[in-house]
Design a protein around this motif. Structure first.
Motif, PDB file in Angstrom:
ATOM      1  N   GLY A 118      12.168  47.147 -25.911  1.00 25.81           N
ATOM      2  CA  GLY A 118      13.576  46.994 -26.255  1.00 25.81           C
ATOM      3  C   GLY A 118      13.768  46.330 -27.606  1.00 25.81           C
ATOM      4  O   GLY A 118      14.631  46.734 -28.399  1.00 25.81           O
ATOM      5  N   ARG A 119      12.970  45.324 -27.891  1.00 23.45           N
ATOM      6  CA  ARG A 119      13.078  44.631 -29.188  1.00 23.45           C
ATOM      7  C   ARG A 119      12.754  45.578 -30.332  1.00 23.45           C
ATOM      8  O   ARG A 119      13.443  45.608 -31.362  1.00 23.45           O
ATOM      9  CB  ARG A 119      12.125  43.439 -29.217  1.00 23.45           C
ATOM     10  CG  ARG A 119      12.144  42.645 -30.520  1.00 23.45           C
ATOM     11  CD  ARG A 119      11.138  41.506 -30.450  1.00 23.45           C
ATOM     12  NE  ARG A 119      11.183  40.694 -31.654  1.00 23.45           N
ATOM     13  CZ  ARG A 119      10.505  40.938 -32.771  1.00 23.45           C
ATOM     14  NH1 ARG A 119       9.730  42.025 -32.836  1.00 23.45           N
ATOM     15  NH2 ARG A 119      10.603  40.137 -33.815  1.00 23.45           N
ATOM     16  N   ARG A 120      11.702  46.361 -30.159  1.00 15.80           N
ATOM     17  CA  ARG A 120      11.305  47.284 -31.221  1.00 15.80           C
ATOM     18  C   ARG A 120      12.377  48.340 -31.459  1.00 15.80           C
ATOM     19  O   ARG A 120      12.528  48.867 -32.564  1.00 15.80           O
ATOM     20  CB  ARG A 120       9.978  47.933 -30.839  1.00 15.80           C
ATOM     21  CG  ARG A 120       9.399  48.817 -31.923  1.00 15.80           C
ATOM     22  CD  ARG A 120       7.956  49.195 -31.598  1.00 15.80           C
ATOM     23  NE  ARG A 120       7.457  50.021 -32.674  1.00 15.80           N
ATOM     24  CZ  ARG A 120       7.568  51.342 -32.711  1.00 15.80           C
ATOM     25  NH1 ARG A 120       8.160  51.977 -31.720  1.00 15.80           N
ATOM     26  NH2 ARG A 120       7.093  52.024 -33.727  1.00 15.80           N
ATOM     27  N   ARG A 121      13.119  48.627 -30.434  1.00 13.81           N
ATOM     28  CA  ARG A 121      14.171  49.624 -30.559  1.00 13.81           C
ATOM     29  C   ARG A 121      15.446  49.060 -31.157  1.00 13.81           C
ATOM     30  O   ARG A 121      16.365  49.787 -31.514  1.00 13.81           O
ATOM     31  CB  ARG A 121      14.452  50.205 -29.181  1.00 13.81           C
ATOM     32  CG  ARG A 121      15.540  51.229 -29.127  1.00 13.81           C
ATOM     33  CD  ARG A 121      15.305  52.183 -28.010  1.00 13.81           C
ATOM     34  NE  ARG A 121      15.529  53.542 -28.445  1.00 13.81           N
ATOM     35  CZ  ARG A 121      15.567  54.566 -27.622  1.00 13.81           C
ATOM     36  NH1 ARG A 121      15.331  54.362 -26.351  1.00 13.81           N
ATOM     37  NH2 ARG A 121      15.788  55.768 -28.060  1.00 13.81           N
ATOM     38  N   GLY A 122      15.505  47.746 -31.241  1.00 18.65           N
ATOM     39  CA  GLY A 122      16.701  47.135 -31.794  1.00 18.65           C
ATOM     40  C   GLY A 122      17.754  46.802 -30.773  1.00 18.65           C
ATOM     41  O   GLY A 122      18.903  46.542 -31.109  1.00 18.65           O
ATOM     42  N   TRP A 123      17.384  46.786 -29.501  1.00 17.38           N
ATOM     43  CA  TRP A 123      18.337  46.408 -28.473  1.00 17.38           C
ATOM     44  C   TRP A 123      18.667  44.922 -28.599  1.00 17.38           C
ATOM     45  O   TRP A 123      17.858  44.121 -29.071  1.00 17.38           O
ATOM     46  CB  TRP A 123      17.771  46.656 -27.074  1.00 17.38           C
ATOM     47  CG  TRP A 123      17.617  48.099 -26.723  1.00 17.38           C
ATOM     48  CD1 TRP A 123      18.022  49.178 -27.459  1.00 17.38           C
ATOM     49  CD2 TRP A 123      17.012  48.618 -25.531  1.00 17.38           C
ATOM     50  NE1 TRP A 123      17.704  50.337 -26.805  1.00 17.38           N
ATOM     51  CE2 TRP A 123      17.084  50.023 -25.614  1.00 17.38           C
ATOM     52  CE3 TRP A 123      16.426  48.041 -24.419  1.00 17.38           C
ATOM     53  CZ2 TRP A 123      16.581  50.857 -24.607  1.00 17.38           C
ATOM     54  CZ3 TRP A 123      15.923  48.857 -23.419  1.00 17.38           C
ATOM     55  CH2 TRP A 123      16.005  50.251 -23.515  1.00 17.38           C
ATOM     56  N   ALA A 124      19.821  44.553 -28.109  1.00 15.89           N
ATOM     57  CA  ALA A 124      20.186  43.140 -28.028  1.00 15.89           C
ATOM     58  C   ALA A 124      19.219  42.428 -27.087  1.00 15.89           C
ATOM     59  O   ALA A 124      18.739  43.012 -26.105  1.00 15.89           O
ATOM     60  CB  ALA A 124      21.619  43.002 -27.523  1.00 15.89           C
TER      61      ALA A 124
END
Length: 822
Positions: free
Chosen positions: A154-160
């Protein structure tokens, strides 16, 4: 080639990052510049990691503070395997062969022995005396590592951060991850998947030679479990590759550009997997279940009504500590159904389910390009898990290699939990960034109305089916109560999301949603009746009851003082689940145990059955008509440990005369009498057709003092001095076991003529023998056991289990090829 697609999909607002569906996309453009996607600060990253670690600690504390442990297979099977592994390593020996399990068992080939599970092998080294609670904590650490991998996606995808944390906590304690904690091997395989997926997506994007071996290693570590969960997640990774290839603008160019790094990754994985896989396939070929019949597999299908548990956890009493479960299972279904409440449980949080129904389906956000592979994976997992309830599982079973090796298509619910976790995180991120969905503004009218109708009809249909099912069992009121509770929580969640006005307020609402979901998952799924029982029920691995201690002491004392035979074997039957494999920790050579995989000849000739907890599963074929029969004597079966007096065994059981050594509360020890020696010297060989003898349930007659039965296919390996008729008088022989360990047996043998040394340990590929250091063939003797030719004179004989020897690996590979041709 970048994996980022900057064009808007037909149903997606162009304010969100584009990319592959189930995994992350790059956050950088061709020159390394950021693409306008929010990047976590270091403090946000640390806070997210601490939140996830705190969640894991709080969840685990529910087991610790309630003095409970993960039950059933975790303690009946995997924990004793761990104890056996740890004890062997402490004594400087890698346990390739297990003499304490079903008369002898090839640990090196058994996927559930933990020998090829690096994390548990390491734990056995650093904590050989780990308690049951410590063992459970180590397994929870696997889920935490996997959860960090999900959060990293999720972090790598730019999610909050809140969205990524939601994804991780659902992965860790939602659905099958919680309800199937007992299946330690599957949980370990499950834990590696997020890391394998993460490295795979990085590899596909950057084509880095440095990352290729890392992906190959992580995927192989996942596949080392050799269970159905590992198999299915390997299929997901393969499907991911196919999806990315055909979604690219130039599939051939995409494949060509990544061929080298994929080859490197494949070779790395193959190097790790090839030996364990060969040994397992060799074992399967010689086991009681070389494959699974379609009807058996179909009985493990997930009934459609079980999807209601994804929305309402206790709708069928799954969480009742009184075990008053009335959902689909063996006792409630008209057709054969070998699932249970843990297999059928899918709950991953009321508010995440609300997000999927409302924002994902009704709002159309699951149709976004980002979610397409997730949607495909969820759909495929649903079809597979439903098994016989769909028309496609038969084709899967017949056409896809590997499917017929497994007996429970419902294991695909592990993929469902990952899919639900990723979908929930994505939808929460979209909510934070864009607010509530407005399908009427972004979708064609008919499609918007169809999706809204589907979002309403799906839970309504499931509730109707669930209430009808409960009504048949007289539990409709209890189901209505559970549904009402879920509706109240969902209503509160809907109000919370409606009140989010502006990004800051939506972020706050999202944080509350994540905290509420974490609390609900801990409330419902941590140390629930699905995955926790009092540690006292597994007292054999902790504080034994006075009866157990006294009975075990009496058994050991009788073995020590009587010295009637070397290494007597014991049959432990009918005692509670933990005792089924306790012989591994107690160092008792048990003729029974608990394991779905057993050596086929032993299973057919001795009839032990899959577990020793239910006496009715113990069979008595003609070759093993009773506890005083010839084969029982050859096996060295000298003691019975029962949960009841012998006279109260089931009617079909033989009840031999035996000496009672101990009698206590549900613990009885009997001595059967003298048995054949563990090893003896035969001066005459009698060729037989072993397979025909086992099939006919008749053990051929022979003189145990001077003869040995040898399989006719291997008699040619013996010299004329052994196979010639024995016309001389009685032989002067002496056989002494000098040393006996897991993998090696050394004997001192002296005889005044050539003959066959018979060791009454199970024959199995990989056992080698030497006479004075010179290798000699091992033949199958006396139906089940090992025999070698020994010349006249005094000799040192050594049997050694060498499954990794080039000779055995070639035999295993050739056997696999032969079965493939068949």
């Amino acid at each position: 080639m970048s994996l980022i697609d900057r064009s808007a999909g037909p149903f997606v607002k162009d304010t969100i990052p584009r990319g592959p569906a189930i995994g992350p996309t790059s956050l950088r453009g061709p020159a390394g510049q950021r693409l306008g996607i929010a990047v976590w600060t270091s403090s946000e990253t640390v806070a997210a990691v601490l939140c996830l670690a705190s969640f894991a600690v709080v969840a685990q504390a529910f087991w610790w503070f309630s003095d409970s442990v993960v039950p059933w297979d975790s303690k009946n099977h995997f924990y004793p395997m761990f104890r056996f592994l740890a004890d062997s390593l402490q004594h400087g020996e890698i346990p390739l062969w297990n003499p304490y399990h079903f008369g002898g068992h090839p640990s090196a080939a058994d996927p559930q022995s933990l020998l090829f599970t690096p994390s548990l092998f390491l734990f056995a080294v650093i904590a050989p005396h780990a308690s049951m609670a410590a063992f459970d904590g180590w397994i929870m650490l696997h889920l935490l590592v996997g959860g960090l991998g999900m959060m990293g996606l999720g972090r790598r995808r730019g999610w909050a951060p809140a969205a990524a944390v939601l994804t991780a906590i659902i992965y860790m304690l939602g659905g099958s991850a919680a309800s199937r904690l007992q299946h330690t091997g599957m949980i370990v395989s499950y834990a590696y998947f997020p890391l394998a997926l993460w490295t795979f997506d990085v590899l596909m994007e950057r084509r880095s030679f440095g990352r290729a071996p890392l992906f190959g290693m992580l995927a192989a570590l996942m596949a080392l479990g050799r269970d159905q969960v590992a198999f299915l997640f390997c299929a997901v990774l393969l499907g991911r590759l196919i999806f990315l290839t055909f979604r690219s603008q130039a599939p051939l160019g995409f494949s060509r550009e990544r061929a080298v790094v994929l080859t490197v990754a494949g070779l790395t994985g193959a190097a790790i997997l090839i030996v364990p896989s060969l040994l397992t396939m060799q074992f399967l070929g010689a086991s009681n279940r070389p494959g699974i019949a379609y009807g058996v597999a179909a009985a493990g299908s997930l009934a459609p009504v079980n999807f209601l548990t994804a929305l309402v956890p206790n709708v069928f009493g799954s969480l009742d500590h009184a075990y008053d479960y009335w959902g689909p299972g063996y006792e409630t279904m008209s057709e054969a159904d070998w699932t249970d409440r843990s297999v059928n449980y899918l709950f991953f949080g009321t508010l995440p389910a609300l997000l999927i129904l409302w924002h994902g389906i009704a709002g159309g956000r699951l149709l976004a390009r980002d979610m397409r592979f997730t949607l495909l994976a969820i759909s495929a997992a649903v079809l597979y898990a439903l098994g016989r309830y769909t028309p496609v599982f038969g084709a899967f079973f017949d056409l896809i290699p590997g499917v017929s090796l497994y007996r429970r298509p419902a294991d695909a619910t592990f993929i469902l939990n990952v899919g639900f976790a990723l979908a929930s995180g994505y939808l929460l991120h979209r909510y934070i960034e864009s607010g509530l969905p407005r399908p009427s503004l972004r979708l064609p009218g008919p499609i918007a109305r169809m999706l809204i109708g589907l979002a309403v009809a799906l839970p309504a249909l499931l509730i109707g089916l669930g209430l009808a099912f409960s009504e048949r069992g007289g539990h409709v009121f209890a189901s209505l109560q559970a549904i009402g509770c879920a509706v109240l929580i969902a209503s509160a969640g809907a109000v919370l999301l409606f009140l989010g006005d502006g990004r800051r307020h939506r972020a706050l609402a999202a944080a509350v949603l994540v905290a509420a979901t974490a609390g609900e998952l801990v409330w419902r799924n941590a140390a629930s009746s699905l995955n926790a029982e009092p540690a006292s029920r597994y007292s054999v691995y902790g504080q034994m009851t006075p009866t157990e201690s006294a009975g075990l002491a009496a058994l050991r004392e009788d073995i020590a003082k009587a010295a009637r035979s070397e290494h007597p074997r014991v049959e432990i039957l009918g005692l509670n689940g933990a005792w089924q494999n306790a012989s591994m920790a107690l160092k008792l050579e048990n003729t029974l145990g608990y394991n779905p995989l057993r050596i086929s000849d032993y299973e057919r000739a001795v009839g032990p059955g899959e577990n020793a907890g239910d006496p009715n599963l113990r069979h008595f074929p003609g070759t093993f008509r009773g506890y005083r029969c010839r084969l029982a004597s050859l096996l060295g079966l000298e003691y019975l440990v029962l949960d009841r007096p012998m006279v109260r065994l089931p009617r079909q059981f033989p009840k031999p005369q035996a000496t009672q050594v101990y009698a206590g509360d549900h613990f009885y020890v009997y001595r059967l009498g003298r048995v054949a020696p563990r090893a003896y010297f035969a001066t005459h060989v009698k060729p037989i057709d072993t397979e025909a003898a086992i099939e006919s349930h008749e053990l051929p007659d022979f003189d145990r003092a001077r003869e040995a039965l040898v399989d006719q296919d291997t008699v040619a390996q013996l010299g004329p001095g052994v196979t010639a008729a024995d016309s001389a008088g009685p032989a002067n022989t002496n056989v002494t076991i000098a040393t006996y360990s897991n993998n090696t047996v050394r004997l001192d043998v002296s005889a005044d003529r050539d003959g066959l040394l018979v060791l009454h340990d199970l024959y199995y590929p990989g056992w080698e023998a030497t006479v004075d250091g010179v290798r000699v063939p091992v033949v199958k003797a006396n139906i089940l056991f090992r025999g070698i030719e020994v010349p006249a004179g005094s000799h040192i004989v050594e049997f050694t289990f060498r499954p990794f020897s080039p000779r055995n690996l070639v035999v295993a590979a050739s056997g696999l090829l032969h079965r493939g041709e068949d």
